[in-house]
Design a protein around this motif. Sequence first.
Motif, PDB file in Angstrom:
ATOM      1  N   TRP A  19      -7.139  55.844-105.519  1.00  0.00           N
ATOM      2  CA  TRP A  19      -8.101  56.279-106.526  1.00  0.00           C
ATOM      3  C   TRP A  19      -9.336  55.380-106.542  1.00  0.00           C
ATOM      4  CZ3 TRP A  19     -10.010  53.269-110.359  1.00  0.00           C
ATOM      5  CH2 TRP A  19      -9.273  52.160-110.778  1.00  0.00           C
ATOM      6  N   GLU A  20      -9.175  54.086-106.219  1.00  0.00           N
ATOM      7  CA  GLU A  20     -10.329  53.192-106.209  1.00  0.00           C
ATOM      8  C   GLU A  20     -11.367  53.645-105.186  1.00  0.00           C
ATOM      9  OE1 GLU A  20      -6.771  50.329-106.978  1.00  0.00           O
ATOM     10  OE2 GLU A  20      -7.179  52.148-105.839  1.00  0.00           O
ATOM     11  N   THR A  21     -10.888  54.246-104.081  1.00  0.00           N
ATOM     12  CA  THR A  21     -11.787  54.711-103.035  1.00  0.00           C
ATOM     13  C   THR A  21     -12.327  56.101-103.347  1.00  0.00           C
ATOM     14  OG1 THR A  21     -10.644  53.383-101.359  1.00  0.00           O
ATOM     15  CG2 THR A  21     -11.944  55.260-100.583  1.00  0.00           C
ATOM     16  N   SER A  22     -11.439  57.028-103.686  1.00  0.00           N
ATOM     17  CA  SER A  22     -11.892  58.395-103.941  1.00  0.00           C
ATOM     18  C   SER A  22     -12.812  58.469-105.159  1.00  0.00           C
ATOM     19  CB  SER A  22     -10.685  59.323-104.140  1.00  0.00           C
ATOM     20  OG  SER A  22      -9.907  58.925-105.257  1.00  0.00           O
ATOM     21  N   ALA A  23     -12.668  57.541-106.093  1.00  0.00           N
ATOM     22  CA  ALA A  23     -13.498  57.561-107.301  1.00  0.00           C
ATOM     23  C   ALA A  23     -14.964  57.268-106.995  1.00  0.00           C
ATOM     24  CB  ALA A  23     -12.973  56.555-108.324  1.00  0.00           C
ATOM     25  N   ILE A  24     -15.241  56.578-105.888  1.00  0.00           N
ATOM     26  CA  ILE A  24     -16.635  56.260-105.561  1.00  0.00           C
ATOM     27  C   ILE A  24     -17.138  57.101-104.386  1.00  0.00           C
ATOM     28  CG2 ILE A  24     -16.449  53.908-106.451  1.00  0.00           C
ATOM     29  CD1 ILE A  24     -16.310  52.956-103.502  1.00  0.00           C
ATOM     30  N   ALA A  25     -16.371  58.121-104.004  1.00  0.00           N
ATOM     31  CA  ALA A  25     -16.805  59.005-102.921  1.00  0.00           C
ATOM     32  C   ALA A  25     -18.074  59.748-103.330  1.00  0.00           C
ATOM     33  CB  ALA A  25     -15.704  60.007-102.583  1.00  0.00           C
ATOM     34  N   ALA A  26     -18.976  59.932-102.377  1.00  0.00           N
ATOM     35  CA  ALA A  26     -20.225  60.638-102.650  1.00  0.00           C
ATOM     36  C   ALA A  26     -20.621  61.443-101.427  1.00  0.00           C
ATOM     37  CB  ALA A  26     -21.327  59.645-103.014  1.00  0.00           C
ATOM     38  N   GLY A  27     -21.187  62.614-101.679  1.00  0.00           N
ATOM     39  CA  GLY A  27     -21.571  63.475-100.576  1.00  0.00           C
ATOM     40  C   GLY A  27     -20.622  64.658-100.466  1.00  0.00           C
ATOM     41  N   PRO A  28     -20.916  65.599 -99.566  1.00  0.00           N
ATOM     42  CA  PRO A  28     -20.076  66.795 -99.445  1.00  0.00           C
ATOM     43  C   PRO A  28     -18.667  66.453 -98.991  1.00  0.00           C
ATOM     44  CG  PRO A  28     -21.642  66.649 -97.630  1.00  0.00           C
ATOM     45  CD  PRO A  28     -22.052  65.606 -98.621  1.00  0.00           C
ATOM     46  N   LYS A  29     -17.686  67.096 -99.624  1.00  0.00           N
ATOM     47  CA  LYS A  29     -16.295  66.817 -99.289  1.00  0.00           C
ATOM     48  C   LYS A  29     -15.952  67.335 -97.896  1.00  0.00           C
ATOM     49  CE  LYS A  29     -14.197  66.794-103.907  1.00  0.00           C
ATOM     50  NZ  LYS A  29     -13.135  67.397-104.751  1.00  0.00           N
ATOM     51  N   PRO A  30     -15.158  66.583 -97.143  1.00  0.00           N
ATOM     52  CA  PRO A  30     -14.670  67.108 -95.862  1.00  0.00           C
ATOM     53  C   PRO A  30     -13.605  68.174 -96.093  1.00  0.00           C
ATOM     54  CG  PRO A  30     -13.666  64.986 -96.310  1.00  0.00           C
ATOM     55  CD  PRO A  30     -14.679  65.216 -97.402  1.00  0.00           C
ATOM     56  N   VAL A  31     -13.375  68.979 -95.082  1.00  0.00           N
ATOM     57  CA  VAL A  31     -12.304  69.973 -95.135  1.00  0.00           C
ATOM     58  C   VAL A  31     -11.045  69.317 -94.582  1.00  0.00           C
ATOM     59  CG1 VAL A  31     -11.487  72.185 -94.261  1.00  0.00           C
ATOM     60  CG2 VAL A  31     -13.903  71.889 -94.869  1.00  0.00           C
ATOM     61  N   VAL A  32     -10.016  69.208 -95.407  1.00  0.00           N
ATOM     62  CA  VAL A  32      -8.778  68.517 -95.011  1.00  0.00           C
ATOM     63  C   VAL A  32      -7.814  69.525 -94.400  1.00  0.00           C
ATOM     64  CG1 VAL A  32      -6.847  67.108 -95.794  1.00  0.00           C
ATOM     65  CG2 VAL A  32      -9.114  66.809 -96.828  1.00  0.00           C
ATOM     66  N   VAL A  33      -7.316  69.218 -93.201  1.00  0.00           N
ATOM     67  CA  VAL A  33      -6.428  70.119 -92.465  1.00  0.00           C
ATOM     68  C   VAL A  33      -5.190  69.358 -92.009  1.00  0.00           C
ATOM     69  CG1 VAL A  33      -6.194  71.487 -90.347  1.00  0.00           C
ATOM     70  CG2 VAL A  33      -8.301  71.600 -91.675  1.00  0.00           C
ATOM     71  N   ASN A  34      -4.043  69.987 -92.134  1.00  0.00           N
ATOM     72  CA  ASN A  34      -2.795  69.395 -91.650  1.00  0.00           C
ATOM     73  C   ASN A  34      -2.699  69.649 -90.143  1.00  0.00           C
ATOM     74  OD1 ASN A  34      -0.195  68.648 -90.970  1.00  0.00           O
ATOM     75  ND2 ASN A  34       0.739  69.515 -92.805  1.00  0.00           N
ATOM     76  N   MET A  35      -3.248  68.742 -89.366  1.00  0.00           N
ATOM     77  CA  MET A  35      -3.301  68.928 -87.912  1.00  0.00           C
ATOM     78  C   MET A  35      -1.976  68.640 -87.234  1.00  0.00           C
ATOM     79  SD  MET A  35      -7.035  67.362 -86.979  1.00  0.00           S
ATOM     80  CE  MET A  35      -8.389  67.467 -88.157  1.00  0.00           C
ATOM     81  N   ARG A  36      -1.131  67.853 -87.868  1.00  0.00           N
ATOM     82  CA  ARG A  36       0.114  67.443 -87.212  1.00  0.00           C
ATOM     83  C   ARG A  36       1.168  68.542 -87.237  1.00  0.00           C
ATOM     84  NH1 ARG A  36      -0.173  61.951 -86.263  1.00  0.00           N
ATOM     85  NH2 ARG A  36      -1.832  60.886 -87.395  1.00  0.00           N
TER      86      ARG A  36
END
Length: 480
Positions: free
Chosen positions: A169-186
């Motif tokens: 949460w410490e990292t995601s809370a300061i995220a800025a900019g368009p969100k990436p598209v998360v894909v389960n590649m594995r």
Amino acid sequence: MGSLARQDATSGDAPLDHDFHSAWGSVYTNRSTVGDGAILPLWQQYAVDKAAVDRKYQLLLNEYTDLFTKVFGGYYPISMHAHATDALMPTTIASLILNTAATSPLVLDSPVLRPKADEKPEETGMRVRDFALNFLGWTETHILAPTFIVADNIYGAGYGPMAHASKEWETSAIAAGPKPVVVNMREADEETLNAQFAEAKAKGCIAVVFDMVSTEDGLVFTPEKFGLVKACCARNRLLLIVDETMTAMRCGAPFAFQRPEYARQVIEYQPDLVIFGKGIGVSGIAISFGGVMTKGLTYTKSEDIRQTIRFWRALVSRPIRLPILLEALSILRASVEENWPEQSERIGEAMREVLHELEPSTKEPGAVQGLGAVIAIDRDIALKYRVMCAIRRRSPWARLLPKLSSTSADREGLMKHVFGKESKGQRQALTLEAEQAGAIPLWCFICGIEATSEDWCRTCYLSYCNNEVCVQAFHRHACI
């Protein structure tokens, strides 16, 4: 000077210690790169005549570029940055690939596309831009709001758009900019993966980003999935970017995807771009001209490759300062001299043997993850043996990132000086050295960030940060 420093000066290789944090993997060796016989005279000259060395900058940068390309199997360090996250920005990648397309042989060797002396610059620019967009399959959305597709277990950068993917949460809370598209590649099959890539491309995604060894839990991207992702990227005209900031040199090959099991894949394309950093001495973007998308730009001549690299670097002036360039060049030279990729395999094997002997539970499938000298284990085991690791506060996994020196492959030495009770003497020597220098252990034993407490353990040579959870957990640790 403490006893540890004296031992390092006389033996060449630094003695073993329990720091497997290694500055988040950015320290490959405890040996000083200043001692490099070819670079030392430049350092000495720099101390008394900075301008004279500065005038050699382009020569040194070209030497670094040549050596990097040789070491990393044809990948050119085209863009240098202070931090890997600075490089892993969609807008940076978009601009870089547009520059590469606009200055490619497809443009400059074309009587129709190349710049003409008798036309307005705006006309040239629009013609070349339209060509690049058509080649890449981009629309205005890809230009104005580019995004990435990322693997669902990628750690996520410390800030910027990629930080949205972080589970901290410490990292995601300061995220800025368009969100990436998360894909389960594995776990996705070819049909599912291709459909997800196609949908994401239509919405503005320009590239697929993943790491060969997950920084979350050490899971390894299999050769079969690697081939599948390459094929789906080619089908959807998506750049393929591999994040090797932690795995370069540490996983049995210069870049982890260059290991034999990945190189044998029948898909002919390579990743287009590689994000490098940490221990290489400088962070940045390396480019291949045989990638999923870059291969179609027909770069085959060395002079064409050098020209597009020069064009890009000119946009950011000097990509790295001279002192950093000298150090980076020394690090690359050391990697060749000591064969760090080969060394990493021996280190990984020795450390796994030690873990199996000390903790029989680590013999169970999945108990120890990673490749080579990137090792992920249950954090409770790391805490039990009082080793400093690259840990995230809420993760059940601890990452062990040992130095790539011959001592780290010494199984008996690991048992004696790192994991065993006999390591107390080594830790006491470190404590004495730190107290004489007014220093403390570098990393919080519990969460891995910078240690801050002066109330550190003089027996185990461990400290902690001021987070309440870390304070409480630290004071529960059992001394040697």
